[in-house]
Motif scaffolding. Structure first.
Motif, PDB file in Angstrom:
ATOM      1  N   LEU A 164       0.837  -1.209   0.000  1.00 34.25           N
ATOM      2  CA  LEU A 164       0.000   0.000   0.000  1.00 34.25           C
ATOM      3  C   LEU A 164       0.870   1.256   0.000  1.00 34.25           C
ATOM      4  O   LEU A 164       0.571   2.231  -0.701  1.00 34.25           O
ATOM      5  CB  LEU A 164      -0.933   0.004   1.209  1.00 34.25           C
ATOM      6  CG  LEU A 164      -2.113  -0.973   1.169  1.00 34.25           C
ATOM      7  CD1 LEU A 164      -2.823  -0.996   2.518  1.00 34.25           C
ATOM      8  CD2 LEU A 164      -3.084  -0.605   0.060  1.00 34.25           C
ATOM      9  N   ILE A 165       1.931   1.240   0.780  1.00 31.34           N
ATOM     10  CA  ILE A 165       2.825   2.407   0.834  1.00 31.34           C
ATOM     11  C   ILE A 165       3.465   2.653  -0.521  1.00 31.34           C
ATOM     12  O   ILE A 165       3.509   3.779  -1.029  1.00 31.34           O
ATOM     13  CB  ILE A 165       3.909   2.213   1.918  1.00 31.34           C
ATOM     14  CG1 ILE A 165       3.278   2.151   3.317  1.00 31.34           C
ATOM     15  CG2 ILE A 165       4.942   3.333   1.846  1.00 31.34           C
ATOM     16  CD1 ILE A 165       2.584   3.430   3.743  1.00 31.34           C
ATOM     17  N   ALA A 166       4.000   1.583  -1.148  1.00 31.54           N
ATOM     18  CA  ALA A 166       4.666   1.739  -2.439  1.00 31.54           C
ATOM     19  C   ALA A 166       3.684   2.118  -3.545  1.00 31.54           C
ATOM     20  O   ALA A 166       4.022   2.853  -4.464  1.00 31.54           O
ATOM     21  CB  ALA A 166       5.401   0.450  -2.805  1.00 31.54           C
ATOM     22  N   ALA A 167       2.475   1.615  -3.469  1.00 26.39           N
ATOM     23  CA  ALA A 167       1.488   1.895  -4.516  1.00 26.39           C
ATOM     24  C   ALA A 167       0.893   3.291  -4.410  1.00 26.39           C
ATOM     25  O   ALA A 167       0.518   3.890  -5.423  1.00 26.39           O
ATOM     26  CB  ALA A 167       0.371   0.855  -4.462  1.00 26.39           C
ATOM     27  N   PHE A 168       0.862   3.855  -3.182  1.00 26.94           N
ATOM     28  CA  PHE A 168       0.153   5.126  -3.002  1.00 26.94           C
ATOM     29  C   PHE A 168       0.999   6.263  -2.426  1.00 26.94           C
ATOM     30  O   PHE A 168       0.670   7.433  -2.641  1.00 26.94           O
ATOM     31  CB  PHE A 168      -1.062   4.921  -2.094  1.00 26.94           C
ATOM     32  CG  PHE A 168      -2.156   4.111  -2.717  1.00 26.94           C
ATOM     33  CD1 PHE A 168      -3.082   4.702  -3.572  1.00 26.94           C
ATOM     34  CD2 PHE A 168      -2.256   2.755  -2.486  1.00 26.94           C
ATOM     35  CE1 PHE A 168      -4.098   3.966  -4.159  1.00 26.94           C
ATOM     36  CE2 PHE A 168      -3.262   1.997  -3.072  1.00 26.94           C
ATOM     37  CZ  PHE A 168      -4.185   2.602  -3.918  1.00 26.94           C
ATOM     38  N   ASP A 169       2.079   5.948  -1.703  1.00 31.83           N
ATOM     39  CA  ASP A 169       2.762   7.007  -0.962  1.00 31.83           C
ATOM     40  C   ASP A 169       4.228   7.228  -1.346  1.00 31.83           C
ATOM     41  O   ASP A 169       4.632   8.349  -1.647  1.00 31.83           O
ATOM     42  CB  ASP A 169       2.688   6.719   0.539  1.00 31.83           C
ATOM     43  CG  ASP A 169       1.258   6.610   1.033  1.00 31.83           C
ATOM     44  OD1 ASP A 169       0.436   7.446   0.632  1.00 31.83           O
ATOM     45  OD2 ASP A 169       0.959   5.672   1.797  1.00 31.83           O
TER      46      ASP A 169
END
Length: 234
Positions: free
Chosen positions: A82-87
């Motif tokens: 989630l972090i790599a995909a969005f942040d």
């Protein structure tokens, strides 16, 4: 020097392999599986695509456990993918059992045998496609060199995915256009209307029933009729 040359040759060969297939779903699978060749510390890998409301969906994985780990992130709303995909452009969890950054996901991931995880963003220019996540059962399996290597590989993978996505989209558009054209011909012949009138009725049926135009056209080809024109003819 020799080791660096071998790595460059491997990346070149992998890049050619990823770009060889024009089907998006197959390219997703290749991206996941070739990650095992590029990053030796990686025991399993997965590709996740971005969805609305900060969610991800598994597009490919080298093991069934990959989709389980993605689902845990969606369920708990936290995790490296989630972090790599969005942040951020990447997220490293060096020691999953001891991790406190993701207080809900990490214990759940550790319970299924995960030791470390590395997620890297898959992006082309300003478009983020999703994230590639590498997993190991060993804590601290991924070091700074691994992170750099994974990011280089992700850049190659993103280009291949973007190309396959474009080709797949064009193929689908051409197929849809062909279906719609054939449906227009069926309606024009059966009801004695012009092609323009047939297209107008297909569009109206699509809007009234909230159905994709290509699906309405496919229905006409299957049944040989369209209710709206059938009512008008009757």
């Amino acid at each position: 020097m020799g080791e660096g040359l071998e790595l460059a040759e491997l990346l070149a060969e992998v890049s050619r392999d990823l770009g060889r297939e024009a089907v998006e779903s197959v390219t997703f699978e290749r991206v996941a599986h070739r990650a095992l060749d590029v990053v030796p510390a990686c025991e399993k890998a997965g590709v996740a695509v971005r969805k609305r409301r900060r969610r991800i969906a598994t597009a490919a994985g080298t093991r069934d456990a990959v989709s389980v780990l993605d689902e845990l992130q969606c369920r708990h709303g936290e995790g490296p993918t989630l972090i790599a995909a969005f942040d951020e452009d990447h997220c490293l969890v060096p020691d999953v059992p001891a991790d406190t950054a993701f207080p809900t996901w990490s214990p759940a991931a550790a319970a299924v045998g995960l030791g470390s995880a590395l997620s890297v963003r898959l992006a082309v220019e300003e478009q983020t496609l999703g994230a590639l996540t590498l997993y190991s059962s060993r804590p601290r399996a991924f070091d700074a060199t691994t992170v750099a290597l994974a990011r280089v590989y992700a850049a190659h993978a993103a280009l291949a995915l973007a190309s396959a996505k474009t080709i797949t989209g064009l193929s689908a558009a051409l197929e849809s256009r062909h279906l719609i054209g054939m449906a227009q011909g069926v309606l024009a012949h059966r009801y004695g209307v012009s092609f323009d009138r047939a297209f107008e009725v297909l569009m109206r049926s699509s809007n009234d029933t909230n159905t994709k135009l290509r699906d309405v056209a496919a229905g006409v080809l299957e049944n040989g009729t369209l209710p709206e024109l059938e009512r008008e003819a009757g």
